[in-house]
Design a protein around this motif. Structure first.
Motif, PDB file in Angstrom:
ATOM      1  N   LEU A   4      38.498  32.286  37.656  1.00 51.22           N
ATOM      2  CA  LEU A   4      38.555  33.544  38.201  1.00 51.22           C
ATOM      3  C   LEU A   4      37.514  33.479  39.095  1.00 51.22           C
ATOM      4  O   LEU A   4      37.022  33.556  40.237  1.00 51.22           O
ATOM      5  N   ILE A   5      36.395  34.441  37.831  1.00 47.79           N
ATOM      6  CA  ILE A   5      35.072  34.428  38.011  1.00 47.79           C
ATOM      7  C   ILE A   5      34.673  33.747  38.960  1.00 47.79           C
ATOM      8  O   ILE A   5      34.042  32.192  39.048  1.00 47.79           O
ATOM      9  N   GLY A   6      33.690  34.112  39.772  1.00 46.34           N
ATOM     10  CA  GLY A   6      33.081  33.433  41.114  1.00 46.34           C
ATOM     11  C   GLY A   6      34.202  32.968  42.937  1.00 46.34           C
ATOM     12  O   GLY A   6      33.970  32.412  43.518  1.00 46.34           O
ATOM     13  N   LEU A   7      35.276  33.229  42.626  1.00 45.26           N
ATOM     14  CA  LEU A   7      36.383  32.190  43.578  1.00 45.26           C
ATOM     15  C   LEU A   7      35.858  33.265  44.981  1.00 45.26           C
ATOM     16  O   LEU A   7      35.902  34.512  44.515  1.00 45.26           O
ATOM     17  N   LYS A   8      35.937  32.773  45.762  1.00 47.17           N
ATOM     18  CA  LYS A   8      35.809  33.329  46.852  1.00 47.17           C
ATOM     19  C   LYS A   8      37.697  34.774  46.871  1.00 47.17           C
ATOM     20  O   LYS A   8      38.755  33.765  46.306  1.00 47.17           O
ATOM     21  N   VAL A   9      37.113  35.307  48.095  1.00 47.23           N
ATOM     22  CA  VAL A   9      38.425  35.648  48.179  1.00 47.23           C
ATOM     23  C   VAL A   9      38.877  36.686  49.440  1.00 47.23           C
ATOM     24  O   VAL A   9      37.984  37.321  50.247  1.00 47.23           O
ATOM     25  N   GLU A  10      39.968  36.550  50.144  1.00 42.00           N
ATOM     26  CA  GLU A  10      39.803  36.541  51.654  1.00 42.00           C
ATOM     27  C   GLU A  10      41.744  37.108  51.252  1.00 42.00           C
ATOM     28  O   GLU A  10      42.480  36.957  51.123  1.00 42.00           O
ATOM     29  N   THR A  11      41.952  37.337  52.644  1.00 45.20           N
ATOM     30  CA  THR A  11      42.652  38.098  53.200  1.00 45.20           C
ATOM     31  C   THR A  11      44.302  37.319  53.421  1.00 45.20           C
ATOM     32  O   THR A  11      43.375  36.263  53.519  1.00 45.20           O
ATOM     33  N   VAL A  12      45.422  37.354  53.721  1.00 47.07           N
ATOM     34  CA  VAL A  12      46.466  36.642  54.004  1.00 47.07           C
ATOM     35  C   VAL A  12      46.017  36.206  55.630  1.00 47.07           C
ATOM     36  O   VAL A  12      46.288  35.129  55.956  1.00 47.07           O
ATOM     37  N   GLU A  13      45.154  37.042  56.570  1.00 46.66           N
ATOM     38  CA  GLU A  13      44.483  37.365  57.477  1.00 46.66           C
ATOM     39  C   GLU A  13      43.607  36.430  57.779  1.00 46.66           C
ATOM     40  O   GLU A  13      43.383  36.876  58.726  1.00 46.66           O
ATOM     41  N   GLY A  14      42.848  36.215  56.731  1.00 50.55           N
ATOM     42  CA  GLY A  14      41.706  35.540  57.034  1.00 50.55           C
ATOM     43  C   GLY A  14      40.533  36.064  56.918  1.00 50.55           C
ATOM     44  O   GLY A  14      39.454  35.319  57.325  1.00 50.55           O
ATOM     45  N   VAL A  15      40.471  37.342  56.864  1.00 48.16           N
ATOM     46  CA  VAL A  15      39.562  38.375  56.517  1.00 48.16           C
ATOM     47  C   VAL A  15      38.650  37.756  55.092  1.00 48.16           C
ATOM     48  O   VAL A  15      39.785  38.357  53.787  1.00 48.16           O
ATOM     49  N   GLN A  16      37.530  37.977  55.023  1.00 47.94           N
ATOM     50  CA  GLN A  16      36.602  37.475  53.565  1.00 47.94           C
ATOM     51  C   GLN A  16      36.426  38.637  53.215  1.00 47.94           C
ATOM     52  O   GLN A  16      35.732  39.202  53.806  1.00 47.94           O
ATOM     53  N   LEU A  17      36.553  38.854  51.714  1.00 44.64           N
ATOM     54  CA  LEU A  17      36.579  40.227  51.001  1.00 44.64           C
ATOM     55  C   LEU A  17      35.248  40.326  50.220  1.00 44.64           C
ATOM     56  O   LEU A  17      34.613  41.294  49.402  1.00 44.64           O
ATOM     57  N   GLY A  18      34.986  38.804  50.151  1.00 42.14           N
ATOM     58  CA  GLY A  18      34.275  38.719  48.897  1.00 42.14           C
ATOM     59  C   GLY A  18      34.492  37.687  47.786  1.00 42.14           C
ATOM     60  O   GLY A  18      34.891  36.412  48.193  1.00 42.14           O
ATOM     61  N   GLU A  19      33.695  37.636  47.155  1.00 37.43           N
ATOM     62  CA  GLU A  19      33.969  37.110  45.631  1.00 37.43           C
ATOM     63  C   GLU A  19      34.863  37.731  44.260  1.00 37.43           C
ATOM     64  O   GLU A  19      33.949  38.445  44.133  1.00 37.43           O
ATOM     65  N   VAL A  20      35.488  37.134  43.211  1.00 34.73           N
ATOM     66  CA  VAL A  20      35.746  37.704  41.986  1.00 34.73           C
ATOM     67  C   VAL A  20      34.142  37.872  41.220  1.00 34.73           C
ATOM     68  O   VAL A  20      33.822  36.992  40.545  1.00 34.73           O
ATOM     69  N   GLY A  21      34.250  39.325  40.913  1.00 31.31           N
ATOM     70  CA  GLY A  21      32.931  39.865  40.028  1.00 31.31           C
ATOM     71  C   GLY A  21      33.564  39.820  38.984  1.00 31.31           C
ATOM     72  O   GLY A  21      32.419  38.770  37.812  1.00 31.31           O
ATOM     73  N   SER A  22      34.844  40.463  38.532  1.00 30.03           N
ATOM     74  CA  SER A  22      34.962  40.815  36.703  1.00 30.03           C
ATOM     75  C   SER A  22      36.732  40.670  37.169  1.00 30.03           C
ATOM     76  O   SER A  22      37.303  41.097  38.199  1.00 30.03           O
ATOM     77  N   LEU A  23      37.665  40.899  35.996  1.00 30.49           N
ATOM     78  CA  LEU A  23      38.649  41.078  35.820  1.00 30.49           C
ATOM     79  C   LEU A  23      38.946  42.387  34.563  1.00 30.49           C
ATOM     80  O   LEU A  23      37.949  42.728  33.476  1.00 30.49           O
ATOM     81  N   LEU A  24      39.712  43.440  34.772  1.00 25.38           N
ATOM     82  CA  LEU A  24      39.682  44.579  33.743  1.00 25.38           C
ATOM     83  C   LEU A  24      41.196  44.868  33.491  1.00 25.38           C
ATOM     84  O   LEU A  24      42.576  43.741  34.479  1.00 25.38           O
ATOM     85  N   GLU A  25      41.207  44.739  32.265  1.00 25.18           N
ATOM     86  CA  GLU A  25      42.882  44.938  31.701  1.00 25.18           C
ATOM     87  C   GLU A  25      42.897  46.431  31.842  1.00 25.18           C
ATOM     88  O   GLU A  25      42.103  47.226  31.249  1.00 25.18           O
ATOM     89  N   THR A  26      44.191  47.289  32.189  1.00 25.86           N
ATOM     90  CA  THR A  26      43.878  48.363  32.513  1.00 25.86           C
ATOM     91  C   THR A  26      45.543  49.160  32.027  1.00 25.86           C
ATOM     92  O   THR A  26      45.370  50.207  31.275  1.00 25.86           O
ATOM     93  N   GLY A  27      46.057  48.297  30.491  1.00 27.44           N
ATOM     94  CA  GLY A  27      47.576  48.514  30.062  1.00 27.44           C
ATOM     95  C   GLY A  27      48.399  47.562  31.281  1.00 27.44           C
ATOM     96  O   GLY A  27      49.295  47.549  31.196  1.00 27.44           O
ATOM     97  N   ALA A  28      49.004  48.479  32.921  1.00 26.93           N
ATOM     98  CA  ALA A  28      49.635  48.792  33.232  1.00 26.93           C
ATOM     99  C   ALA A  28      49.743  47.577  33.974  1.00 26.93           C
ATOM    100  O   ALA A  28      51.143  46.696  33.395  1.00 26.93           O
ATOM    101  N   ASN A  29      49.144  47.126  34.449  1.00 22.32           N
ATOM    102  CA  ASN A  29      48.290  45.279  35.198  1.00 22.32           C
ATOM    103  C   ASN A  29      46.901  44.855  35.628  1.00 22.32           C
ATOM    104  O   ASN A  29      45.773  45.919  34.953  1.00 22.32           O
ATOM    105  N   ASP A  30      46.478  44.134  35.219  1.00 19.07           N
ATOM    106  CA  ASP A  30      45.260  43.615  35.022  1.00 19.07           C
ATOM    107  C   ASP A  30      44.797  43.737  36.589  1.00 19.07           C
ATOM    108  O   ASP A  30      45.611  43.596  37.463  1.00 19.07           O
ATOM    109  N   VAL A  31      43.671  43.957  36.722  1.00 18.21           N
ATOM    110  CA  VAL A  31      42.506  44.314  38.292  1.00 18.21           C
ATOM    111  C   VAL A  31      41.005  43.889  39.015  1.00 18.21           C
ATOM    112  O   VAL A  31      40.711  43.408  37.374  1.00 18.21           O
ATOM    113  N   MET A  32      41.794  42.746  40.048  1.00 20.30           N
ATOM    114  CA  MET A  32      40.448  41.816  40.010  1.00 20.30           C
ATOM    115  C   MET A  32      39.611  43.291  41.020  1.00 20.30           C
ATOM    116  O   MET A  32      39.915  43.155  41.797  1.00 20.30           O
TER     117      MET A  32
END
Length: 168
Positions: free
Chosen positions: A104-132
């Motif tokens: 997943l690292i490096g994948l481009k991220v965009e919203t369902v409306e097509g707004v570019q947010l950037g790319e996945v830099g890392s993921l974190l394990e928080t306990g409740a759920n993972d965070v991208m």
């Protein structure tokens, strides 16, 4: 898709006994899973060595391993501080709907409306759920909840579609 980078799964942190066994700080979950991968590609600075794992186990909270050709405490001590890598091909195939973080690292991220947010830099394990963590014009922390915030992951296209307010 380009050649995938090797995956850092741990570090040699010490010696164990006098017969060349090493203590390992493992990043795998559970930590003893690191022993399922052989050979290890050891890296320190610009040096690399490939060594087969010949034996190993969980010893208390530590993982200990014996590596091919490392037969005494002095040889083992020479490996302290070396990072342990495996190739992506050594991982079992992810099942449908499951992903390795390294995919997943490096994948481009965009919203369902097509707004570019950037790319996945890392993921974190928080306990409740993972965070991208998405790096773009600013950093965003998006909960990794498939079917909720994560609408679609297309590894071939290098894209993740999220249901996320770009202002948040």
């Amino acid at each position: 898709m380009s050649a995938r980078e090797d995956i850092n799964v741990g570090k040699i942190s010490g010696v164990f006994g006098i017969k060349g066994w090493v203590k390992v700080f493992s990043f795998t979950d559970p930590r003893e899973n690191i022993l399922n991968y052989s050979p290890w590609l050891l890296k320190k600075g610009s040096e690399t060595r490939q060594l087969a794992v010949t034996d190993g186990n969980l010893h208390g909270k530590a993982v200990v391993a014996q590596l091919d050709g490392v037969n005494d405490r002095d040889q083992a001590a020479g490996l302290i501080g070396w990072d342990i890598f495996i190739t992506h091909e050594q991982l079992p195939a992810a099942t449908e709907g499951e992903y390795y973080w390294s995919d997943l690292i490096g994948l481009k991220v965009e919203t369902v409306e097509g707004v570019q947010l950037g790319e996945v830099g890392s993921l974190l394990e928080t306990g409740a759920n993972d965070v991208m963590i998405v790096q773009g014009e600013r950093e965003r922390a998006i909960p990794f909840l498939q079917g909720q915030t994560i609408i679609n992951i297309d590894l071939d296209a290098g894209m993740i579609i999220v249901d996320w307010d770009p202002e948040f």
